[in-house]
Design a protein around this motif. Structure first.
Motif, PDB file in Angstrom:
ATOM      1  N   GLU A 212      31.772  37.864  38.827  1.00  0.00           N
ATOM      2  CA  GLU A 212      31.455  37.721  37.292  1.00  0.00           C
ATOM      3  C   GLU A 212      32.977  38.362  36.591  1.00  0.00           C
ATOM      4  N   GLN A 213      33.640  39.168  36.996  1.00  0.00           N
ATOM      5  CA  GLN A 213      34.736  39.500  36.351  1.00  0.00           C
ATOM      6  C   GLN A 213      35.755  40.018  37.093  1.00  0.00           C
ATOM      7  N   LEU A 214      37.001  40.238  37.022  1.00  0.00           N
ATOM      8  CA  LEU A 214      37.977  40.881  37.766  1.00  0.00           C
ATOM      9  C   LEU A 214      37.874  42.214  37.343  1.00  0.00           C
ATOM     10  N   HIS A 215      38.258  43.161  38.347  1.00  0.00           N
ATOM     11  CA  HIS A 215      38.140  44.869  38.079  1.00  0.00           C
ATOM     12  C   HIS A 215      39.696  45.054  37.881  1.00  0.00           C
ATOM     13  N   VAL A 216      40.023  45.388  36.780  1.00  0.00           N
ATOM     14  CA  VAL A 216      41.480  45.473  36.349  1.00  0.00           C
ATOM     15  C   VAL A 216      41.502  47.181  35.924  1.00  0.00           C
ATOM     16  N   VAL A 217      42.291  47.888  36.482  1.00  0.00           N
ATOM     17  CA  VAL A 217      42.398  49.220  36.093  1.00  0.00           C
ATOM     18  C   VAL A 217      43.844  49.673  35.397  1.00  0.00           C
ATOM     19  N   ASN A 218      44.097  50.112  34.542  1.00  0.00           N
ATOM     20  CA  ASN A 218      45.575  49.996  33.777  1.00  0.00           C
ATOM     21  C   ASN A 218      46.209  48.795  34.202  1.00  0.00           C
ATOM     22  N   GLU A 219      45.838  47.763  33.883  1.00  0.00           N
ATOM     23  CA  GLU A 219      46.392  46.391  34.058  1.00  0.00           C
ATOM     24  C   GLU A 219      46.761  46.195  35.423  1.00  0.00           C
ATOM     25  N   ALA A 220      46.321  46.935  36.405  1.00  0.00           N
ATOM     26  CA  ALA A 220      46.461  46.721  37.751  1.00  0.00           C
ATOM     27  C   ALA A 220      45.192  46.163  38.467  1.00  0.00           C
ATOM     28  N   PHE A 221      45.331  45.094  39.267  1.00  0.00           N
ATOM     29  CA  PHE A 221      44.275  44.435  39.802  1.00  0.00           C
ATOM     30  C   PHE A 221      43.559  45.369  41.043  1.00  0.00           C
ATOM     31  N   GLU A 222      42.389  45.531  41.043  1.00  0.00           N
ATOM     32  CA  GLU A 222      41.640  46.498  41.841  1.00  0.00           C
ATOM     33  C   GLU A 222      40.542  46.049  42.472  1.00  0.00           C
ATOM     34  N   GLY A 223      40.346  44.637  42.358  1.00  0.00           N
ATOM     35  CA  GLY A 223      39.269  44.117  42.813  1.00  0.00           C
ATOM     36  C   GLY A 223      38.154  43.060  42.004  1.00  0.00           C
ATOM     37  N   VAL A 224      37.160  42.620  42.448  1.00  0.00           N
ATOM     38  CA  VAL A 224      36.207  42.041  41.490  1.00  0.00           C
ATOM     39  C   VAL A 224      34.891  42.596  41.461  1.00  0.00           C
ATOM     40  N   GLN A 225      34.327  42.256  40.296  1.00  0.00           N
ATOM     41  CA  GLN A 225      32.890  42.511  39.978  1.00  0.00           C
ATOM     42  C   GLN A 225      32.016  41.354  40.321  1.00  0.00           C
ATOM     43  N   ILE A 226      30.949  41.417  41.317  1.00  0.00           N
ATOM     44  CA  ILE A 226      30.252  40.055  41.759  1.00  0.00           C
ATOM     45  C   ILE A 226      28.837  40.284  41.194  1.00  0.00           C
ATOM     46  N   LYS A 227      28.304  39.204  40.865  1.00  0.00           N
ATOM     47  CA  LYS A 227      26.592  39.182  40.496  1.00  0.00           C
ATOM     48  C   LYS A 227      25.952  38.374  41.357  1.00  0.00           C
ATOM     49  N   HIS A 228      24.663  38.900  41.842  1.00  0.00           N
ATOM     50  CA  HIS A 228      23.773  38.030  42.475  1.00  0.00           C
ATOM     51  C   HIS A 228      23.373  36.806  41.644  1.00  0.00           C
ATOM     52  N   THR A 229      23.309  35.580  42.334  1.00  0.00           N
ATOM     53  CA  THR A 229      23.082  34.267  41.607  1.00  0.00           C
ATOM     54  C   THR A 229      21.596  34.178  40.926  1.00  0.00           C
ATOM     55  N   LYS A 230      20.462  35.094  41.695  1.00  0.00           N
ATOM     56  CA  LYS A 230      19.170  34.918  41.480  1.00  0.00           C
ATOM     57  C   LYS A 230      18.761  36.192  40.693  1.00  0.00           C
ATOM     58  N   GLU A 231      19.380  37.174  40.996  1.00  0.00           N
ATOM     59  CA  GLU A 231      18.834  38.514  40.524  1.00  0.00           C
ATOM     60  C   GLU A 231      19.968  39.357  39.796  1.00  0.00           C
ATOM     61  N   GLU A 232      19.697  40.541  38.966  1.00  0.00           N
ATOM     62  CA  GLU A 232      20.627  41.270  38.309  1.00  0.00           C
ATOM     63  C   GLU A 232      21.594  42.052  39.152  1.00  0.00           C
ATOM     64  N   GLU A 233      21.229  42.271  40.252  1.00  0.00           N
ATOM     65  CA  GLU A 233      22.101  42.926  41.272  1.00  0.00           C
ATOM     66  C   GLU A 233      23.773  42.650  41.113  1.00  0.00           C
ATOM     67  N   ARG A 234      24.488  43.715  40.852  1.00  0.00           N
ATOM     68  CA  ARG A 234      25.944  43.731  40.889  1.00  0.00           C
ATOM     69  C   ARG A 234      26.530  44.523  41.812  1.00  0.00           C
ATOM     70  N   GLN A 235      27.680  44.267  42.174  1.00  0.00           N
ATOM     71  CA  GLN A 235      28.354  45.207  42.981  1.00  0.00           C
ATOM     72  C   GLN A 235      29.888  44.993  42.653  1.00  0.00           C
ATOM     73  N   LEU A 236      30.597  46.177  42.966  1.00  0.00           N
ATOM     74  CA  LEU A 236      32.019  46.302  42.819  1.00  0.00           C
ATOM     75  C   LEU A 236      32.868  46.313  43.978  1.00  0.00           C
ATOM     76  N   ILE A 237      33.702  45.257  44.143  1.00  0.00           N
ATOM     77  CA  ILE A 237      34.240  44.879  45.569  1.00  0.00           C
ATOM     78  C   ILE A 237      35.669  45.367  45.362  1.00  0.00           C
ATOM     79  N   GLN A 238      36.291  46.381  45.796  1.00  0.00           N
ATOM     80  CA  GLN A 238      37.602  46.863  45.985  1.00  0.00           C
ATOM     81  C   GLN A 238      38.478  45.935  46.722  1.00  0.00           C
ATOM     82  N   ALA A 239      39.500  45.545  46.197  1.00  0.00           N
ATOM     83  CA  ALA A 239      40.398  44.638  47.084  1.00  0.00           C
ATOM     84  C   ALA A 239      41.900  44.577  46.639  1.00  0.00           C
ATOM     85  N   ASP A 240      42.835  44.315  47.388  1.00  0.00           N
ATOM     86  CA  ASP A 240      44.163  44.165  46.997  1.00  0.00           C
ATOM     87  C   ASP A 240      44.656  42.663  46.737  1.00  0.00           C
ATOM     88  N   SER A 241      43.812  41.911  47.222  1.00  0.00           N
ATOM     89  CA  SER A 241      43.967  40.286  47.121  1.00  0.00           C
ATOM     90  C   SER A 241      42.710  39.770  47.041  1.00  0.00           C
TER      91      SER A 241
END
Length: 338
Positions: A212-241
C-alpha cells in the motif's frame, strides 16, 4: 569514418546465452568484439528471471540450472578480452557506407557488423508506482539481484508471484536474516515444485496482500505497509530491502523504424543469419526463418554461422567456413583478462 580504435569488427546486441556464445566464437575468430546489453548483468532473462530453473536443451547437460549455464558461458568468454557494456540500451541503428552506427541511451558506437541476440527484445522491469519509490531505487528498492551477498544478514521483502520472485526468495533464504514474499493473489503463478519448496521453507508468505505504501522514517526506508486485497487488514513489514518482481515490458517496434524486416515480433533472416540490412545479423529467439525451432541449442548453432558470415562481409577474403573449432581454438591464443 570513426577512428580505428573506436571501430569494432562485430558488436553483439544482447548478453544472454546465445549472445555470450557468439562473443566467444568471435574471439576464436580473433574479431574485435563488443557486447551491449540493457540489463545490469550478463545472462539475459535466464539470469534475471529464472536463475534457479533447470535448462534441458543445452547440449551436453541432461539438466543444468540457468545461473550455472550462464556462469559457464561467462567463464568460457573470459578467454577473450571483449568490451562489455551493461545497462545500455540501443535506441537507433544507422547504416553508413562501410560501417554501422549504434546510438544508445549512453553514447554512440561504431561497428563493421552487428549481431542481434536480444531474445524476446530489450526489456525493462515494471517499476513500483508508489510515492517516494524512485528515491530508494538501487539503495533499498531493487528490480534485479546482482549479488546475493548484498542482502546478507538483512531483512528482505520480495514482491511478486511468479517464478522469478519465488526463485529469489528461496535463494536469499540462505543468506538473508529474514525473507518475506508478498503476492496479491491467493495462489502463486510459479512452477508447482517451486511453490511446494516455498511453502516448506522459512520464507514468510503473505497472500493475498499488496504493498500500500512505503514505510519511511526520517527519510530512511524502514519497510512496507501492506493491505489485504479483499479485507481491510493491514500489516507493517519491517525490512532493509525490497525486491520487486512485477514482470518486465518489452518493445520491438523500433526494429521496424530502423529498417529491419520483421515478422511477428521476430527479425527475418536468411540461412546465413543475415537480415535485409547489409552487415546486420540476428540469432536466437529474435530471428526467424522457415523451419525455425526456438531452443537455446538452436541459438548456439546459429551464433558461429552469424559470426563467420559477418566476418566474411567485413573482409570478403576471410573464409566463411574456417577449420574445425578445436584446431581454431588452439590457434587463437587467449588474450589477457583484466
Amino acid at each position: 569514418m570513426p577512428h580505428t580504435n573506436e571501430l569494432y569488427d562485430i558488436t553483439i546486441i544482447g548478453g544472454g546465452p546465445v549472445g555470450l556464445f557468439a562473443a566467444f566464437y568471435a574471439g576464436m575468430r580473433k574479431a574485435k568484439t563488443k557486447i551491449i546489453d540493457s540489463l545490469p548483468q550478463l545472462g539475459g532473462q535466464l539470469a534475471t528471471l529464472y536463475p534457479e530453473k533447470f535448462i534441458y536443451d543445452a547440449p551436453g547437460y541432461p539438466a543444468i540450472k540457468a545461473a550455472d549455464l550462464v556462469a559457464n558461458l561467462e567463464e568460457q568468454l573470459a578467454s577473450f578480452n571483449h568490451d562489455i557494456l551493461l545497462e545500455e540500451e540501443v535506441i537507433n541503428l544507422t547504416k553508413k557506407e562501410d560501417y554501422l552506427v549504434l546510438e544508445t541511451n549512453k553514447g554512440t558506437h561504431y561497428s563493421k557488423a552487428v549481431i542481434f541476440a536480444i531474445g524476446n527484445g530489450s526489456f525493462q522491469p515494471r517499476r513500483l508506482t508508489l510515492d517516494g519509490a524512485e528515491q530508494f531505487e538501487d539503495k533499498n528498492i531493487h528490480y534485479f539481484v546482482k549479488d546475493m551477498q548484498d542482502f546478507a544478514d538483512k531483512k528482505v521483502v520480495i514482491a511478486g508471484g511468479g517464478d522469478s520472485a519465488i526463485d529469489w526468495a528461496l535463494m536469499l533464504e540462505q543468506v538473508a536474516a529474514e525473507v518475506s514474499i508478498i503476492h496479491r493473489r491467493p495462489e502463486f503463478r510459479g512452477h508447482e515444485h517451486s511453490v511446494e519448496k516455498l511453502k516448506e521453507s522459512t520464507v514468510q508468505v503473505l497472500t493475498p496482500f499488496m504493498i500500500e505504501q512505503l514505510h519511511v522514517v526520517n527519510e530512511a526506508f524502514e519497510g512496507v505497509q501492506i493491505k489485504h486485497t479483499k479485507e481491510e487488514e493491514r500489516q507493517l513489514i519491517q525490512a532493509d530491502s525490497l525486491i520487486v518482481n512485477y514482470g518486465f515490458t518489452s518493445s520491438l517496434s523500433h526494429l521496424k523504424d530502423w529498417g529491419l524486416e520483421v515478422s511477428r515480433h521476430s527479425i527475418i533472416v536468411d540461412s546465413d543469419m543475415s537480415t535485409n540490412i547489409p552487415g546486420v545479423y540476428a540469432i536466437g529467439d529474435i530471428s526467424v526463418y522457415k523451419g525455425k525451432v526456438k531452443l537455446i541449442a538452436t541459438g548456439f548453432g546459429e551464433a558461429p554461422t552469424a559470426v563467420n558470415n559477418a566476418l566474411h562481409f567485413v573482409q570478403p577474403d576471410i573464409r566463411t567456413q574456417p577449420m574445425h573449432s578445436t584446431s581454431l581454438f588452439e590457434k587463437a591464443a587467449p588474450q589477457q583478462v583484466l
